[in-house]
Design a protein around this motif. Structure first.
Motif, PDB file in Angstrom:
ATOM      1  N   PRO A  98      -3.459  25.204   6.400  1.00  0.00           N
ATOM      2  CA  PRO A  98      -4.246  24.597   7.262  1.00  0.00           C
ATOM      3  C   PRO A  98      -3.355  22.879   7.717  1.00  0.00           C
ATOM      4  O   PRO A  98      -4.314  22.281   8.534  1.00  0.00           O
ATOM      5  CB  PRO A  98      -5.255  23.701   6.167  1.00  0.00           C
ATOM      6  N   PHE A  99      -2.463  22.804   7.118  1.00  0.00           N
ATOM      7  CA  PHE A  99      -1.782  21.410   7.480  1.00  0.00           C
ATOM      8  C   PHE A  99      -0.649  21.618   8.325  1.00  0.00           C
ATOM      9  O   PHE A  99      -0.499  20.779   9.117  1.00  0.00           O
ATOM     10  CB  PHE A  99      -0.905  21.065   6.133  1.00  0.00           C
ATOM     11  N   ARG A 100      -0.410  22.442   9.105  1.00  0.00           N
ATOM     12  CA  ARG A 100       0.079  22.701  10.245  1.00  0.00           C
ATOM     13  C   ARG A 100      -0.462  22.281  11.424  1.00  0.00           C
ATOM     14  O   ARG A 100      -1.591  21.753  11.795  1.00  0.00           O
ATOM     15  CB  ARG A 100       0.233  24.588  10.722  1.00  0.00           C
ATOM     16  N   ASP A 101       0.462  21.391  11.805  1.00  0.00           N
ATOM     17  CA  ASP A 101       0.509  20.326  12.982  1.00  0.00           C
ATOM     18  C   ASP A 101      -0.477  19.885  12.449  1.00  0.00           C
ATOM     19  O   ASP A 101      -1.116  18.485  14.049  1.00  0.00           O
ATOM     20  CB  ASP A 101       0.471  21.225  14.348  1.00  0.00           C
ATOM     21  N   LYS A 102      -0.637  18.924  11.464  1.00  0.00           N
ATOM     22  CA  LYS A 102      -2.414  18.621  11.303  1.00  0.00           C
ATOM     23  C   LYS A 102      -1.849  16.740  10.939  1.00  0.00           C
ATOM     24  O   LYS A 102      -0.930  16.595  10.375  1.00  0.00           O
ATOM     25  CB  LYS A 102      -2.683  19.162   9.697  1.00  0.00           C
ATOM     26  N   PRO A 103      -2.321  15.861  11.806  1.00  0.00           N
ATOM     27  CA  PRO A 103      -1.406  14.279  11.910  1.00  0.00           C
ATOM     28  C   PRO A 103      -2.099  13.970  10.518  1.00  0.00           C
ATOM     29  O   PRO A 103      -3.010  13.957   9.652  1.00  0.00           O
ATOM     30  CB  PRO A 103      -2.534  13.607  12.579  1.00  0.00           C
ATOM     31  N   ILE A 104      -0.560  13.326   9.293  1.00  0.00           N
ATOM     32  CA  ILE A 104      -0.868  12.842   8.119  1.00  0.00           C
ATOM     33  C   ILE A 104      -0.439  11.394   8.189  1.00  0.00           C
ATOM     34  O   ILE A 104       0.728  10.385   8.438  1.00  0.00           O
ATOM     35  CB  ILE A 104      -0.238  13.815   7.303  1.00  0.00           C
ATOM     36  N   LEU A 105      -1.111  10.836   8.024  1.00  0.00           N
ATOM     37  CA  LEU A 105      -1.017   9.384   7.114  1.00  0.00           C
ATOM     38  C   LEU A 105      -0.885   9.169   5.419  1.00  0.00           C
ATOM     39  O   LEU A 105      -1.410  10.020   4.821  1.00  0.00           O
ATOM     40  CB  LEU A 105      -2.148   8.811   7.216  1.00  0.00           C
ATOM     41  N   ILE A 106      -0.191   8.602   5.040  1.00  0.00           N
ATOM     42  CA  ILE A 106       0.548   8.908   3.566  1.00  0.00           C
ATOM     43  C   ILE A 106       0.294   7.605   3.097  1.00  0.00           C
ATOM     44  O   ILE A 106       0.765   6.222   4.322  1.00  0.00           O
ATOM     45  CB  ILE A 106       2.101   8.846   3.356  1.00  0.00           C
ATOM     46  N   MET A 107       0.085   6.995   2.205  1.00  0.00           N
ATOM     47  CA  MET A 107      -0.237   5.447   1.388  1.00  0.00           C
ATOM     48  C   MET A 107      -0.235   6.377   0.020  1.00  0.00           C
ATOM     49  O   MET A 107      -0.409   7.440  -0.452  1.00  0.00           O
ATOM     50  CB  MET A 107      -1.342   4.909   1.812  1.00  0.00           C
ATOM     51  N   GLY A 108       0.311   4.685  -0.756  1.00  0.00           N
ATOM     52  CA  GLY A 108       0.540   4.846  -2.262  1.00  0.00           C
ATOM     53  C   GLY A 108      -0.158   3.761  -3.413  1.00  0.00           C
ATOM     54  O   GLY A 108       0.295   2.512  -3.184  1.00  0.00           O
ATOM     55  N   ALA A 109      -0.300   4.408  -3.991  1.00  0.00           N
ATOM     56  CA  ALA A 109      -0.796   2.490  -5.062  1.00  0.00           C
ATOM     57  C   ALA A 109      -0.135   2.548  -6.383  1.00  0.00           C
ATOM     58  O   ALA A 109      -0.695   3.660  -6.522  1.00  0.00           O
ATOM     59  CB  ALA A 109      -2.365   2.372  -4.934  1.00  0.00           C
ATOM     60  N   SER A 110       0.242   2.010  -7.054  1.00  0.00           N
ATOM     61  CA  SER A 110       1.452   1.626  -8.382  1.00  0.00           C
ATOM     62  C   SER A 110       1.311   1.139  -8.819  1.00  0.00           C
ATOM     63  O   SER A 110       1.207  -0.247  -8.135  1.00  0.00           O
ATOM     64  CB  SER A 110       2.228   2.475  -8.141  1.00  0.00           C
ATOM     65  N   TYR A 111       0.969   0.956 -10.439  1.00  0.00           N
ATOM     66  CA  TYR A 111       1.610  -0.031 -11.888  1.00  0.00           C
ATOM     67  C   TYR A 111       2.834  -1.043 -11.299  1.00  0.00           C
ATOM     68  O   TYR A 111       1.951  -1.746 -10.974  1.00  0.00           O
ATOM     69  CB  TYR A 111       1.250   0.018 -12.366  1.00  0.00           C
ATOM     70  N   GLY A 112       3.390  -0.227 -10.422  1.00  0.00           N
ATOM     71  CA  GLY A 112       4.676  -1.061 -10.936  1.00  0.00           C
ATOM     72  C   GLY A 112       4.593  -1.340  -9.528  1.00  0.00           C
ATOM     73  O   GLY A 112       4.274  -2.249  -8.759  1.00  0.00           O
ATOM     74  N   ARG A 113       6.300  -2.093  -9.032  1.00  0.00           N
ATOM     75  CA  ARG A 113       6.227  -2.892  -8.200  1.00  0.00           C
ATOM     76  C   ARG A 113       5.970  -2.594  -7.104  1.00  0.00           C
ATOM     77  O   ARG A 113       6.596  -2.865  -5.588  1.00  0.00           O
ATOM     78  CB  ARG A 113       7.466  -3.906  -8.551  1.00  0.00           C
ATOM     79  N   LEU A 114       6.766  -1.024  -6.282  1.00  0.00           N
ATOM     80  CA  LEU A 114       8.152   0.149  -5.246  1.00  0.00           C
ATOM     81  C   LEU A 114       6.298   0.729  -4.874  1.00  0.00           C
ATOM     82  O   LEU A 114       6.669   0.408  -3.760  1.00  0.00           O
ATOM     83  CB  LEU A 114       8.456   0.619  -6.104  1.00  0.00           C
ATOM     84  N   GLY A 115       5.085   0.275  -5.414  1.00  0.00           N
ATOM     85  CA  GLY A 115       3.845   0.876  -4.348  1.00  0.00           C
ATOM     86  C   GLY A 115       4.858   2.701  -4.080  1.00  0.00           C
ATOM     87  O   GLY A 115       3.904   3.013  -3.379  1.00  0.00           O
ATOM     88  N   ALA A 116       5.106   3.095  -5.137  1.00  0.00           N
ATOM     89  CA  ALA A 116       4.918   4.597  -5.340  1.00  0.00           C
ATOM     90  C   ALA A 116       5.858   5.182  -3.803  1.00  0.00           C
ATOM     91  O   ALA A 116       5.532   5.986  -3.591  1.00  0.00           O
ATOM     92  CB  ALA A 116       3.485   5.435  -4.383  1.00  0.00           C
ATOM     93  N   SER A 117       6.968   3.956  -3.159  1.00  0.00           N
ATOM     94  CA  SER A 117       7.690   4.080  -2.649  1.00  0.00           C
ATOM     95  C   SER A 117       8.619   5.841  -2.759  1.00  0.00           C
ATOM     96  O   SER A 117       8.778   6.464  -1.675  1.00  0.00           O
ATOM     97  CB  SER A 117       8.602   3.380  -2.874  1.00  0.00           C
ATOM     98  N   SER A 140       5.852   4.775   9.110  1.00  0.00           N
ATOM     99  CA  SER A 140       4.662   3.902   8.033  1.00  0.00           C
ATOM    100  C   SER A 140       4.384   4.410   7.082  1.00  0.00           C
ATOM    101  O   SER A 140       5.266   5.338   6.320  1.00  0.00           O
ATOM    102  CB  SER A 140       3.463   4.778   9.213  1.00  0.00           C
ATOM    103  N   GLU A 141       5.170   3.579   6.454  1.00  0.00           N
ATOM    104  CA  GLU A 141       4.599   3.195   4.819  1.00  0.00           C
ATOM    105  C   GLU A 141       3.854   2.324   4.529  1.00  0.00           C
ATOM    106  O   GLU A 141       3.117   1.426   4.916  1.00  0.00           O
ATOM    107  CB  GLU A 141       5.826   2.256   4.015  1.00  0.00           C
ATOM    108  N   TYR A 142       2.139   2.649   3.997  1.00  0.00           N
ATOM    109  CA  TYR A 142       2.034   1.655   2.993  1.00  0.00           C
ATOM    110  C   TYR A 142       1.655   1.495   1.512  1.00  0.00           C
ATOM    111  O   TYR A 142       1.317   2.780   1.194  1.00  0.00           O
ATOM    112  CB  TYR A 142       0.224   2.025   3.514  1.00  0.00           C
ATOM    113  N   MET A 143       2.430   0.114   1.110  1.00  0.00           N
ATOM    114  CA  MET A 143       2.347   0.829  -0.620  1.00  0.00           C
ATOM    115  C   MET A 143       1.897  -0.807  -1.330  1.00  0.00           C
ATOM    116  O   MET A 143       2.790  -1.677  -0.791  1.00  0.00           O
ATOM    117  CB  MET A 143       4.213   0.718  -0.911  1.00  0.00           C
ATOM    118  N   ILE A 144       1.357  -0.595  -2.087  1.00  0.00           N
ATOM    119  CA  ILE A 144       0.258  -1.556  -2.933  1.00  0.00           C
ATOM    120  C   ILE A 144       0.816  -1.369  -4.070  1.00  0.00           C
ATOM    121  O   ILE A 144       0.817  -0.330  -5.072  1.00  0.00           O
ATOM    122  CB  ILE A 144      -0.732  -1.363  -2.986  1.00  0.00           C
ATOM    123  N   GLY A 145       1.894  -1.912  -4.739  1.00  0.00           N
ATOM    124  CA  GLY A 145       2.113  -2.271  -5.902  1.00  0.00           C
ATOM    125  C   GLY A 145       1.585  -3.099  -7.238  1.00  0.00           C
ATOM    126  O   GLY A 145       0.476  -4.365  -6.336  1.00  0.00           O
TER     127      GLY A 145
END
Length: 202
Positions: A98-117, A140-145
């Motif tokens: 189902p993911f074939r050619d599907k547009p994906i936006l990746i983001m992440g939040a982590s307890y550490g400073r690097l925000g799941a990079s 496109s990177e969206y990271m919440i540390g």
């Protein structure tokens, strides 16, 4: 209005990635329809002898296939993607795609400073595999540390700069999804080869 599936790569109650997904769902409700998807109840992946998959996976696959795009927010465990998210992707790349050619936006939040990079980098490699063949929004990177301090009691992001970055990113994703609808990717041949190899290996 586009319809997106939003996945938090965690099964923990109170996860900051779940908070981030809910914040996105509520903040952009007038721009897009965003449906959250829980991945925490799936059995551990294994290649079934008869190539069947659980009914829940079939339902998830149908929703993803029918969506205009997918938003995934991942935590980072041991410099990588959590097992629960990896498990879901393994099921969703076995006999169905189902993911074939599907547009994906990746983001992440982590307890550490690097925000799941590092987890985001790993997730990008996984989604680019031929069995998944997703279409990842570039640059496109969206990271919440320090994510435990990033949300208030109502689950809202508190830093205006982070909110502004997210607003711009979501607007870019809407444009990316629109462009993607005009592409013709021709990845069927690669998927057919994968299916043949799976059948030969039993």
């Amino acid at each position: 209005m586009n319809h997106y599936i939003a996945i938090a790569g965690s099964n923990r109650q109170g996860s900051t990635n779940k908070k981030l997904i809910r914040f996105v769902q509520e903040r952009y409700a007038k721009m897009a329809s965003i449906e959250t998807m829980d991945i925490g109840e799936l059995p551990v992946f294994y290649k079934t002898p008869d190539r069947t998959i659980p009914e829940r996976v079939q339902e998830m696959g149908a929703k993803i296939a029918g969506a205009d795009g997918v938003i995934i927010s991942t935590p980072e465990y041991d410099h990588g993607v959590p097992a629960v998210l990896m498990n879901a992707l393994e099921w969703l790349s076995y006999t169905i795609h189902p993911f074939r050619d599907k547009p994906i936006l990746i983001m992440g939040a982590s307890y550490g400073r690097l925000g799941a990079s590092r987890a985001q980098q790993m997730l990008r490699k996984m989604l680019d595999a031929p069995e998944l063949a997703a279409r990842l929004m570039p640059s496109s990177e969206y990271m919440i540390g320090n994510s435990l301090q990033s949300f208030n009691d109502n689950g809202e992001l508190t830093e205006e700069e982070q909110i502004e970055i997210l607003d711009n990113l979501f607007a870019d994703f809407e444009t990316f999804v629109s462009f993607n609808k005009g592409f013709d990717h021709h990845r069927d041949e690669a998927l057919e080869k994968i299916k043949r190899l799976e059948e030969e290996q039993g």
